[in-house]
Design an enzyme around this catalytic site. Structure first.
Site, PDB file in Angstrom:
ATOM      1  N   GLY A  90       0.951  -1.169  -0.368  1.00  0.00           N
ATOM      2  CA  GLY A  90       0.082   0.093   0.444  1.00  0.00           C
ATOM      3  C   GLY A  90       0.611   0.879   0.269  1.00  0.00           C
ATOM      4  O   GLY A  90       2.136   1.084   0.582  1.00  0.00           O
ATOM      5  N   GLN A  95       3.030   9.877   0.981  1.00  0.00           N
ATOM      6  CA  GLN A  95       4.120   9.341   1.441  1.00  0.00           C
ATOM      7  C   GLN A  95       4.953  10.240  -0.105  1.00  0.00           C
ATOM      8  O   GLN A  95       6.337   9.530   0.375  1.00  0.00           O
ATOM      9  CB  GLN A  95       4.422   7.999   1.812  1.00  0.00           C
ATOM     10  CG  GLN A  95       3.276   7.893   2.590  1.00  0.00           C
ATOM     11  CD  GLN A  95       2.691   6.148   2.834  1.00  0.00           C
ATOM     12  OE1 GLN A  95       2.034   5.664   2.047  1.00  0.00           O
ATOM     13  NE2 GLN A  95       4.062   5.680   3.492  1.00  0.00           N
ATOM     14  N   CYS A 135       5.031   0.332   8.376  1.00  0.00           N
ATOM     15  CA  CYS A 135       5.324   1.230   6.816  1.00  0.00           C
ATOM     16  C   CYS A 135       6.525   1.636   6.887  1.00  0.00           C
ATOM     17  O   CYS A 135       7.508   2.096   7.310  1.00  0.00           O
ATOM     18  CB  CYS A 135       4.490   2.452   7.905  1.00  0.00           C
ATOM     19  SG  CYS A 135       4.154   4.017   7.163  1.00  0.00           S
ATOM     20  N   LEU A 136       6.286   2.221   4.692  1.00  0.00           N
ATOM     21  CA  LEU A 136       7.915   2.545   4.979  1.00  0.00           C
ATOM     22  C   LEU A 136       7.507   4.083   5.090  1.00  0.00           C
ATOM     23  O   LEU A 136       9.110   4.277   4.798  1.00  0.00           O
ATOM     24  CB  LEU A 136       7.125   2.982   2.951  1.00  0.00           C
ATOM     25  CG  LEU A 136       7.002   2.362   2.420  1.00  0.00           C
ATOM     26  CD1 LEU A 136       6.305   2.220   0.827  1.00  0.00           C
ATOM     27  CD2 LEU A 136       8.627   1.805   1.396  1.00  0.00           C
ATOM     28  N   HIS A 177      -4.733   2.433   7.157  1.00  0.00           N
ATOM     29  CA  HIS A 177      -3.800   2.909   6.922  1.00  0.00           C
ATOM     30  C   HIS A 177      -3.657   4.193   6.032  1.00  0.00           C
ATOM     31  O   HIS A 177      -2.560   5.089   6.699  1.00  0.00           O
ATOM     32  CB  HIS A 177      -3.133   1.976   7.019  1.00  0.00           C
ATOM     33  CG  HIS A 177      -1.062   1.753   7.159  1.00  0.00           C
ATOM     34  ND1 HIS A 177      -0.140   1.504   8.149  1.00  0.00           N
ATOM     35  CD2 HIS A 177       0.076   2.596   5.863  1.00  0.00           C
ATOM     36  CE1 HIS A 177       0.362   2.023   7.746  1.00  0.00           C
ATOM     37  NE2 HIS A 177       0.786   2.343   7.478  1.00  0.00           N
ATOM     38  N   GLU A 178      -3.705   3.808   4.525  1.00  0.00           N
ATOM     39  CA  GLU A 178      -3.261   4.602   3.967  1.00  0.00           C
ATOM     40  C   GLU A 178      -4.368   5.758   3.682  1.00  0.00           C
ATOM     41  O   GLU A 178      -3.705   7.417   3.717  1.00  0.00           O
ATOM     42  CB  GLU A 178      -3.248   4.181   2.460  1.00  0.00           C
ATOM     43  CG  GLU A 178      -2.998   2.997   2.037  1.00  0.00           C
ATOM     44  CD  GLU A 178      -0.987   2.964   2.387  1.00  0.00           C
ATOM     45  OE1 GLU A 178      -0.700   3.917   2.822  1.00  0.00           O
ATOM     46  OE2 GLU A 178      -0.261   2.117   2.643  1.00  0.00           O
ATOM     47  N   HIS A 181      -2.224   8.305   6.705  1.00  0.00           N
ATOM     48  CA  HIS A 181      -1.918   9.430   5.799  1.00  0.00           C
ATOM     49  C   HIS A 181      -2.510  10.523   4.977  1.00  0.00           C
ATOM     50  O   HIS A 181      -2.229  11.188   4.677  1.00  0.00           O
ATOM     51  CB  HIS A 181      -0.497   8.058   4.616  1.00  0.00           C
ATOM     52  CG  HIS A 181       0.147   7.286   4.925  1.00  0.00           C
ATOM     53  ND1 HIS A 181       1.155   7.906   5.853  1.00  0.00           N
ATOM     54  CD2 HIS A 181       0.384   6.001   5.132  1.00  0.00           C
ATOM     55  CE1 HIS A 181       2.081   7.025   6.001  1.00  0.00           C
ATOM     56  NE2 HIS A 181       1.740   5.704   5.548  1.00  0.00           N
TER      57      HIS A 181
END
Length: 208
Positions: A90, A95, A135-136, A177-178, A181
């Site tokens: 994702g 991001q 997470c990235l 989660h996304e 962001h």
């Protein structure tokens, strides 16, 4: 990356054992692949730089996409390339320092079922579930986070067509989660301030 069973749902895992790989990678430098058509260079794909905590740009609240034009479609393709290269399942536009309400994901076993959500909104939700998330933008850290078990989300697809989706398990976790962001929120915000500050200090120390 490993696949196992947890709470009756098949999940995708990364080391350490028991952690969902939502996104896990050090930031990529921007790069692209070019070809030519009648001597005109065409960008086919790009790997975008991924912001990492505590970069303040991650706190920017994304704005709605007004029109799904060629620029938005190119961004979507670049986001998918970046997500797969990570590898992750994702990625939100925030991001990659583009503050539009766009997220991409692919929770399929073979990583061949990309999904695009433009202007996503959670319309309904039920139950609760706890998963360890990574997470990235917070590389190397995994924590158990409480999320809704199932959600109904409405959005536009990559062609600008509206759709609605009901989902649970990993897809539900990933979408929530996304969307966080896009609201300028990270999974570390669910942690105690002490733990959050410890992660921040370590990431700053490890930064090049």
């Amino acid at each position: 990356m490993k696949v196992s069973k947890k709470r009756g749902v098949q999940i995708r895992q990364a080391e350490p054992k028991g952690s969902i790989l939502l996104e896990e990678i050090q930031p990529f430098a921007w790069s692209a692949t070019f070809t030519h058509l009648n001597d005109t260079p065409i960008i086919l794909m790009a790997i975008l730089n991924i912001l990492t905590f505590p970069d303040k740009r991650l706190r920017t609240v994304a704005q709605p996409v007004e029109q799904v034009d060629d620029n938005i479609k190119t961004l979507i393709e670049d986001m998918l390339e970046t997500m797969y290269a990570a590898p992750g399942i994702g990625l939100a536009a925030t991001q990659v320092n583009v503050h539009k309400r766009i997220l991409v994901l692919d929770v399929s076993e073979d990583h061949n079922e990309p999904m695009v959500f433009i202007n996503p909104t959670i319309k309904a939700h039920e139950g609760e579930q706890a998963y360890e998330e990574g997470c990235l933008s917070v590389p190397g850290y995994y924590e158990s986070i409480d999320r809704f078990q199932s959600i109904t989300v409405s959005a536009l697809d990559r062609e600008g067509e509206p759709f609605e989706l009901q989902c649970d398990g990993l897809m539900s976790v990933c979408i929530q989660h996304e969307i966080d962001h896009l609201e300028g929120k990270l999974f570390v915000d669910y942690l105690s301030n002490l733990k959050k500050q410890r992660i921040k200090k370590k990431l700053l120390k490890a930064a090049p």
